[in-house]
Motif scaffolding. Structure first.
Motif, PDB file in Angstrom:
ATOM      1  N   GLU A  18     -13.585  -4.460  13.933  1.00 34.83           N
ATOM      2  CA  GLU A  18     -12.239  -4.074  14.374  1.00 34.83           C
ATOM      3  C   GLU A  18     -11.265  -5.220  14.170  1.00 34.83           C
ATOM      4  O   GLU A  18     -10.128  -5.015  13.733  1.00 34.83           O
ATOM      5  N   LEU A  19     -11.694  -6.445  14.478  1.00 37.59           N
ATOM      6  CA  LEU A  19     -10.857  -7.631  14.263  1.00 37.59           C
ATOM      7  C   LEU A  19     -10.481  -7.763  12.793  1.00 37.59           C
ATOM      8  O   LEU A  19      -9.311  -7.976  12.453  1.00 37.59           O
ATOM      9  N   VAL A  20     -11.449  -7.632  11.904  1.00 34.57           N
ATOM     10  CA  VAL A  20     -11.174  -7.737  10.464  1.00 34.57           C
ATOM     11  C   VAL A  20     -10.233  -6.619  10.032  1.00 34.57           C
ATOM     12  O   VAL A  20      -9.293  -6.857   9.257  1.00 34.57           O
ATOM     13  N   ASN A  21     -10.407  -5.405  10.533  1.00 38.02           N
ATOM     14  CA  ASN A  21      -9.496  -4.307  10.182  1.00 38.02           C
ATOM     15  C   ASN A  21      -8.084  -4.572  10.687  1.00 38.02           C
ATOM     16  O   ASN A  21      -7.109  -4.294   9.982  1.00 38.02           O
ATOM     17  N   THR A  22      -7.947  -5.109  11.888  1.00 38.96           N
ATOM     18  CA  THR A  22      -6.618  -5.454  12.410  1.00 38.96           C
ATOM     19  C   THR A  22      -5.966  -6.499  11.516  1.00 38.96           C
ATOM     20  O   THR A  22      -4.782  -6.397  11.168  1.00 38.96           O
ATOM     21  N   TYR A  23      -6.745  -7.511  11.125  1.00 38.82           N
ATOM     22  CA  TYR A  23      -6.270  -8.558  10.224  1.00 38.82           C
ATOM     23  C   TYR A  23      -5.788  -7.950   8.902  1.00 38.82           C
ATOM     24  O   TYR A  23      -4.688  -8.251   8.432  1.00 38.82           O
ATOM     25  N   LEU A  24      -6.598  -7.077   8.303  1.00 38.98           N
ATOM     26  CA  LEU A  24      -6.226  -6.449   7.031  1.00 38.98           C
ATOM     27  C   LEU A  24      -4.977  -5.591   7.183  1.00 38.98           C
ATOM     28  O   LEU A  24      -4.119  -5.566   6.292  1.00 38.98           O
ATOM     29  N   ASP A  25      -4.856  -4.883   8.310  1.00 39.03           N
ATOM     30  CA  ASP A  25      -3.645  -4.098   8.565  1.00 39.03           C
ATOM     31  C   ASP A  25      -2.414  -5.000   8.598  1.00 39.03           C
ATOM     32  O   ASP A  25      -1.343  -4.610   8.124  1.00 39.03           O
ATOM     33  N   GLY A  26      -2.558  -6.201   9.140  1.00 36.19           N
ATOM     34  CA  GLY A  26      -1.460  -7.155   9.133  1.00 36.19           C
ATOM     35  C   GLY A  26      -1.017  -7.504   7.724  1.00 36.19           C
ATOM     36  O   GLY A  26       0.183  -7.586   7.432  1.00 36.19           O
ATOM     37  N   PHE A  27      -1.976  -7.695   6.820  1.00 34.04           N
ATOM     38  CA  PHE A  27      -1.636  -7.977   5.422  1.00 34.04           C
ATOM     39  C   PHE A  27      -0.993  -6.758   4.769  1.00 34.04           C
ATOM     40  O   PHE A  27      -0.042  -6.892   3.994  1.00 34.04           O
ATOM     41  N   ARG A  28      -1.503  -5.576   5.068  1.00 41.62           N
ATOM     42  CA  ARG A  28      -0.961  -4.346   4.471  1.00 41.62           C
ATOM     43  C   ARG A  28       0.491  -4.108   4.853  1.00 41.62           C
ATOM     44  O   ARG A  28       1.215  -3.417   4.130  1.00 41.62           O
ATOM     45  N   THR A  29       0.927  -4.632   5.981  1.00 39.76           N
ATOM     46  CA  THR A  29       2.294  -4.419   6.462  1.00 39.76           C
ATOM     47  C   THR A  29       3.118  -5.704   6.479  1.00 39.76           C
ATOM     48  O   THR A  29       4.253  -5.694   6.956  1.00 39.76           O
ATOM     49  N   ASN A  30       2.559  -6.793   5.984  1.00 39.16           N
ATOM     50  CA  ASN A  30       3.196  -8.105   5.982  1.00 39.16           C
ATOM     51  C   ASN A  30       3.635  -8.514   7.384  1.00 39.16           C
ATOM     52  O   ASN A  30       4.702  -9.060   7.593  1.00 39.16           O
ATOM     53  N   ASP A  31       2.752  -8.263   8.350  1.00 39.48           N
ATOM     54  CA  ASP A  31       3.026  -8.575   9.749  1.00 39.48           C
ATOM     55  C   ASP A  31       2.365  -9.915  10.083  1.00 39.48           C
ATOM     56  O   ASP A  31       1.197  -9.976  10.474  1.00 39.48           O
ATOM     57  N   ARG A  73      -1.723  -3.409  -1.354  1.00 37.11           N
ATOM     58  CA  ARG A  73      -2.550  -2.287  -0.914  1.00 37.11           C
ATOM     59  C   ARG A  73      -3.971  -2.827  -0.886  1.00 37.11           C
ATOM     60  O   ARG A  73      -4.439  -3.417  -1.871  1.00 37.11           O
ATOM     61  N   LEU A  74      -4.656  -2.649   0.228  1.00 40.01           N
ATOM     62  CA  LEU A  74      -6.032  -3.130   0.378  1.00 40.01           C
ATOM     63  C   LEU A  74      -6.890  -1.989   0.886  1.00 40.01           C
ATOM     64  O   LEU A  74      -6.639  -1.448   1.957  1.00 40.01           O
ATOM     65  N   ASP A  75      -7.876  -1.608   0.096  1.00 41.99           N
ATOM     66  CA  ASP A  75      -8.807  -0.548   0.476  1.00 41.99           C
ATOM     67  C   ASP A  75     -10.175  -1.161   0.710  1.00 41.99           C
ATOM     68  O   ASP A  75     -10.684  -1.893  -0.149  1.00 41.99           O
ATOM     69  N   VAL A  76     -10.767  -0.860   1.855  1.00 39.64           N
ATOM     70  CA  VAL A  76     -12.111  -1.342   2.156  1.00 39.64           C
ATOM     71  C   VAL A  76     -13.109  -0.442   1.444  1.00 39.64           C
ATOM     72  O   VAL A  76     -13.140   0.761   1.667  1.00 39.64           O
ATOM     73  N   VAL A  77     -13.912  -1.032   0.575  1.00 35.73           N
ATOM     74  CA  VAL A  77     -14.989  -0.314  -0.101  1.00 35.73           C
ATOM     75  C   VAL A  77     -16.191  -0.229   0.830  1.00 35.73           C
ATOM     76  O   VAL A  77     -16.776   0.822   1.032  1.00 35.73           O
ATOM     77  N   ARG A  78     -16.528  -1.385   1.426  1.00 37.93           N
ATOM     78  CA  ARG A  78     -17.607  -1.439   2.423  1.00 37.93           C
ATOM     79  C   ARG A  78     -17.459  -2.708   3.228  1.00 37.93           C
ATOM     80  O   ARG A  78     -16.840  -3.672   2.780  1.00 37.93           O
ATOM     81  N   MET A  79     -18.039  -2.649   4.417  1.00 34.90           N
ATOM     82  CA  MET A  79     -18.012  -3.800   5.305  1.00 34.90           C
ATOM     83  C   MET A  79     -19.387  -3.902   5.944  1.00 34.90           C
ATOM     84  O   MET A  79     -19.925  -2.906   6.423  1.00 34.90           O
ATOM     85  N   VAL A  80     -19.964  -5.095   5.926  1.00 37.44           N
ATOM     86  CA  VAL A  80     -21.256  -5.321   6.557  1.00 37.44           C
ATOM     87  C   VAL A  80     -21.128  -6.516   7.495  1.00 37.44           C
ATOM     88  O   VAL A  80     -20.279  -7.380   7.315  1.00 37.44           O
ATOM     89  N   SER A  91     -10.844  -3.348  -2.662  1.00 41.78           N
ATOM     90  CA  SER A  91     -10.134  -3.126  -3.915  1.00 41.78           C
ATOM     91  C   SER A  91      -8.674  -2.954  -3.555  1.00 41.78           C
ATOM     92  O   SER A  91      -8.340  -2.600  -2.417  1.00 41.78           O
ATOM     93  N   GLY A  92      -7.802  -3.211  -4.504  1.00 38.77           N
ATOM     94  CA  GLY A  92      -6.398  -3.052  -4.183  1.00 38.77           C
ATOM     95  C   GLY A  92      -5.494  -3.497  -5.301  1.00 38.77           C
ATOM     96  O   GLY A  92      -5.931  -3.740  -6.423  1.00 38.77           O
ATOM     97  N   TRP A  93      -4.238  -3.584  -4.958  1.00 39.43           N
ATOM     98  CA  TRP A  93      -3.235  -4.068  -5.901  1.00 39.43           C
ATOM     99  C   TRP A  93      -2.115  -4.725  -5.114  1.00 39.43           C
ATOM    100  O   TRP A  93      -1.955  -4.480  -3.917  1.00 39.43           O
ATOM    101  N   ALA A  94      -1.379  -5.579  -5.811  1.00 40.12           N
ATOM    102  CA  ALA A  94      -0.237  -6.258  -5.197  1.00 40.12           C
ATOM    103  C   ALA A  94       0.939  -6.197  -6.155  1.00 40.12           C
ATOM    104  O   ALA A  94       0.783  -6.421  -7.361  1.00 40.12           O
TER     105      ALA A  94
END
Length: 133
Positions: A18-31, A73-80, A91-94
């Motif tokens: 959940e922490l990593v997803n919150t972090y990634l959401d921050g990057f996705r929104t430039n927060d 745009r950051l898409d999680v393919v998998r997380m372990v 995967s993603g693009w900028a």
């Protein structure tokens, strides 16, 4: 669909994921505030082949990068997860200044200490032709 093939729901995630997803959401929104709230004060960030930095101030200054024109745009393919470490394949693009987005494949290692990301290690591979090259 078997349980292993079912998409991971938020309710199924550990606190570290959940922490990593919150972090990634921050990057996705430039927060910046959201990103920094996920980090230990002594964060260490390595992007192999590009840079290494340490500390929240240096991290904050590097979030946008020199050619920043909008969030990626950051898409999680998998997380372990194993212990205090989460590995994410992304995967993603900028967007880029010239108008053409750069597509990429990424591997990210997040080392978590006391509920914060203490180290981020990243391998970022630009993709120009297809999904693997």
């Amino acid at each position: 669909m078997s349980r292993s093939a079912r998409p991971l729901r938020l309710a199924d995630m550990s606190a570290n994921k959940e922490l990593v997803n919150t972090y990634l959401d921050g990057f996705r929104t430039n927060d910046h505030a959201k990103i920094l709230s996920c980090l230990a004060d002594d964060i260490r960030w390595t992007v192999f082949g590009h840079f290494f930095l340490t500390g929240k101030d240096a991290y904050d200054a590097a979030i946008d990068g020199p050619d920043f024109v909008g969030p990626p745009r950051l898409d999680v393919v998998r997380m372990v997860e194993e212990g205090d470490t989460v590995m994410a394949e992304l995967s993603g693009w900028a967007p880029q200044k010239d108008g053409d987005p750069v597509r990429m494949s990424m591997a990210e290692v997040f080392v978590i200490r006391d509920g914060k990301i203490a180290e981020r290690r990243a391998w970022v591979i630009p993709l120009a032709e297809n999904d693997f090259r």
